[in-house]
Design a protein around this motif. Structure first.
Motif, short mmCIF file in Angstrom:
data_model
loop_
_atom_site.label_atom_id
_atom_site.label_comp_id
_atom_site.label_asym_id
_atom_site.label_seq_id
_atom_site.Cartn_x
_atom_site.Cartn_y
_atom_site.Cartn_z
N TYR A 72 -2.13 0.38 -9.76
CA TYR A 72 -1.29 0.87 -10.34
C TYR A 72 -0.06 -0.28 -9.26
N LEU A 73 1.32 -1.02 -9.85
CA LEU A 73 1.81 -1.20 -9.34
C LEU A 73 3.22 -1.24 -8.79
N GLY A 74 3.66 -1.04 -7.53
CA GLY A 74 4.29 -0.12 -7.00
C GLY A 74 5.46 -0.83 -6.13
N GLY A 75 6.92 0.22 -5.64
CA GLY A 75 7.79 -0.85 -5.22
C GLY A 75 7.21 -0.89 -3.65
N TRP A 76 6.54 0.51 -3.00
CA TRP A 76 6.62 0.53 -1.68
C TRP A 76 5.73 -0.46 -1.28
N ALA A 77 4.29 -0.68 -1.86
CA ALA A 77 3.98 -2.15 -1.02
C ALA A 77 4.41 -3.63 -1.40
N ILE A 78 5.42 -4.06 -2.83
CA ILE A 78 6.17 -4.35 -2.74
C ILE A 78 7.07 -5.00 -1.58
N SER A 79 7.56 -4.11 -0.85
CA SER A 79 9.08 -3.81 0.03
C SER A 79 8.08 -3.93 1.32
N MET A 81 4.76 -5.60 2.05
CA MET A 81 4.90 -6.95 2.16
C MET A 81 5.11 -7.70 1.98
N LEU A 82 6.44 -8.51 1.10
CA LEU A 82 6.55 -9.44 0.41
C LEU A 82 8.38 -9.14 1.17
N TRP A 83 8.91 -8.42 1.54
CA TRP A 83 9.79 -7.94 2.10
C TRP A 83 9.35 -7.83 3.74
N GLY A 84 8.86 -7.19 4.33
CA GLY A 84 8.57 -6.15 5.51
C GLY A 84 9.81 -5.52 5.90
N ARG A 85 10.46 -4.85 4.28
CA ARG A 85 10.89 -3.57 4.65
C ARG A 85 10.12 -2.67 4.14
N PRO A 86 11.13 -0.50 4.32
CA PRO A 86 10.92 0.15 3.99
C PRO A 86 11.14 0.56 2.62
N ASP A 87 10.04 1.45 2.42
CA ASP A 87 10.69 1.47 0.63
C ASP A 87 11.58 2.66 1.18
N MET A 88 12.64 1.68 0.83
CA MET A 88 14.24 2.52 0.87
C MET A 88 15.11 1.40 0.04
N GLY A 89 14.68 1.14 -0.90
CA GLY A 89 15.90 0.66 -1.84
C GLY A 89 15.94 -0.78 -1.72
N PHE A 90 15.35 -1.48 -1.26
CA PHE A 90 15.61 -2.77 -0.85
C PHE A 90 15.51 -3.75 -1.53
N HIS A 91 14.16 -3.94 -2.98
CA HIS A 91 14.11 -4.54 -3.33
C HIS A 91 14.50 -3.84 -5.23
N ASP A 92 15.04 -5.13 -6.09
CA ASP A 92 15.99 -5.00 -7.06
C ASP A 92 15.26 -4.61 -7.73
N ARG A 93 15.23 -4.87 -9.68
CA ARG A 93 15.01 -4.68 -10.40
C ARG A 93 14.09 -6.30 -10.79
N GLN A 147 14.77 11.47 -7.86
CA GLN A 147 15.77 10.73 -6.67
C GLN A 147 17.15 10.34 -6.40
N ALA A 148 17.67 11.23 -5.31
CA ALA A 148 19.39 10.29 -5.16
C ALA A 148 19.51 9.60 -4.21
N THR A 149 18.00 9.20 -3.60
CA THR A 149 18.36 8.55 -2.15
C THR A 149 17.25 6.95 -2.74
N ARG A 150 16.25 7.12 -3.82
CA ARG A 150 15.42 6.32 -3.41
C ARG A 150 14.90 5.54 -2.70
N ARG A 151 13.39 6.04 -1.98
CA ARG A 151 13.11 6.23 -1.15
C ARG A 151 11.23 6.02 -1.05
N CYS A 152 10.41 6.09 -0.88
CA CYS A 152 8.92 6.14 -0.55
C CYS A 152 9.13 7.91 -1.01
#
Length: 366
Positions: A72-79, A81-93, A147-152
């Protein structure tokens, strides 16, 4: 060209250029049919995919059981571990597809479930582009959320879009899958279980609508209500979903973000459910994944190593080498797949490349 054993060269080139399934979604469904249950550790980079693949293939080689058969490849871990940001929409497609470009072949032959978030677009028509990107990458299953908010799903502050708007998003994805003749399957996630104004009944009613969406015979494959933990919610969800459709496939995020052990020991005096219990001979969940498993492991390992370095200096490196001396990851250059790239370099470079390797120092294969 460089003189190499043809059979060995063939293996090396295969490792570099033939690490993807032609129809990955079909591989996923065949795995599901064959094994009954699909289980996936969560990764966030190519190394995670490679580690999963290595473990899986090693066990298969020696006819040993392996509890997972996908990743499974998901957004939380990418955000995180790679950006140092919470899973709150910081990464794009573009960010997740870049990582997928390398993580998916690294995980081969394991099929990959990948996070499409809310579709990476406010307009449903634009979701088709995300579908096309994921299809080209070789994603087996993409999931999209309401979600309307896009977060974990384990964060507070969540809100969901109207169910009818989500149905339009799902249809956009299904049309794209059909018209692209893609094997990729769609998993639909609702966050209504823990979102504002939601609850288990809201999640159930939404999912009935979502899973009933159809485009020329193409429908979502897997239903998912995020942030499951309480056994009463799990039982209610499974009962309602299978009453609505006895053949419905239910997926579950066995999330490392939640303290399953602490919760179940405190509130129920028992251990958390096993895969076998959640699967329940096919009556329960058929797809289970641990979204951020690699991320949590890497966080702990890195912190502990740096803490040891703070105490003991260079000894941390000596201990690392000693500990990894007989471990597969001890050969770090091989872990980067260097031997195959060296073989390719020598193959295309011929005698001049051979001479360059023979007359230089540094890590190299024979």
């Amino acid at each position: 060209m460089g003189k190499q054993d043809p059979s060995e060269l063939s293996v090396r080139l295969d490792e570099l250029f033939h690490r993807r399934h032609e129809r990955p979604g079909d591989v996923f469904t065949k795995t599901l049919e064959r094994e009954g249950l699909v289980v996936a550790p969560g990764i966030y980079n190519a190394w995670g995919g490679k580690a999963a693949s290595m473990n899986y293939l090693w066990r298969k080689k020696f006819f040993l059981p392996c509890s997972f058969n996908a990743v499974y490849l998901g957004g939380w871990a990418i955000s995180a571990m790679l950006w140092g940001r919470p899973d709150m929409g910081f990464h794009d497609r573009s960010m997740i597809t870049l990582i997928g470009k390398y993580a998916i072949p690294a995980a081969f032959p394991l099929p990959v479930i990948m996070d499409m978030e809310t579709g990476f677009a406010p307009e449903p028509v634009a979701i088709a582009e995300a579908v096309e990107d994921f299809h080209k990458l070789g994603v087996a299953v993409a999931h999209i959320e309401d979600q309307a908010t896009r977060r974990c799903g384990n964060l507070g502050g969540k809100a969901c879009i109207p169910a009818e708007d989500m149905v339009v998003k799902i249809k956009s994805a299904l049309v794209a899958i059909k018209e692209l003749n893609s094997s990729m399957r769609l998993m639909v996630r609702t966050d209504a279980l823990t979102a504002v104004g939601g609850g288990i009944d809201s999640a159930i009613e939404r999912m009935k609508r979502y899973m009933g969406t159809d485009y020329q015979g193409v429908r979502p494959l897997i239903s998912w209500a995020d942030a499951m933990l309480r056994p009463e919610d799990i039982e209610h969800w499974l009962t309602a979903m299978h009453k609505y459709d006895p053949k419905m496939l239910c997926g579950m995020n066995y999330s490392p973000n939640k303290d399953w052990t602490g919760y179940y020991q405190k509130n129920h005096g028992r251990k958390p459910p096993t895969y076998k219990e959640l699967y329940d001979e096919g009556r329960g969940f058929r797809v289970i994944w641990h979204t951020i498993l690699q991320a949590r492991c890497d966080m702990e390992a890195t912190y502990n190593t740096f803490a040891k370095m703070a105490d003991s200096g260079a000894e941390v490196l000596w201990d690392l080498h000693e500990r990894q001396q007989n471990h597969l990851v001890g050969d770090t250059q091989a872990m980067s797949n260097y031997p195959s790239w060296q073989a390719f370099d020598q193959f295309i470079g011929g005698e001049a490349a051979d001479e360059r390797y023979n007359q230089s120092e540094g890590y190299k294969t024979a």
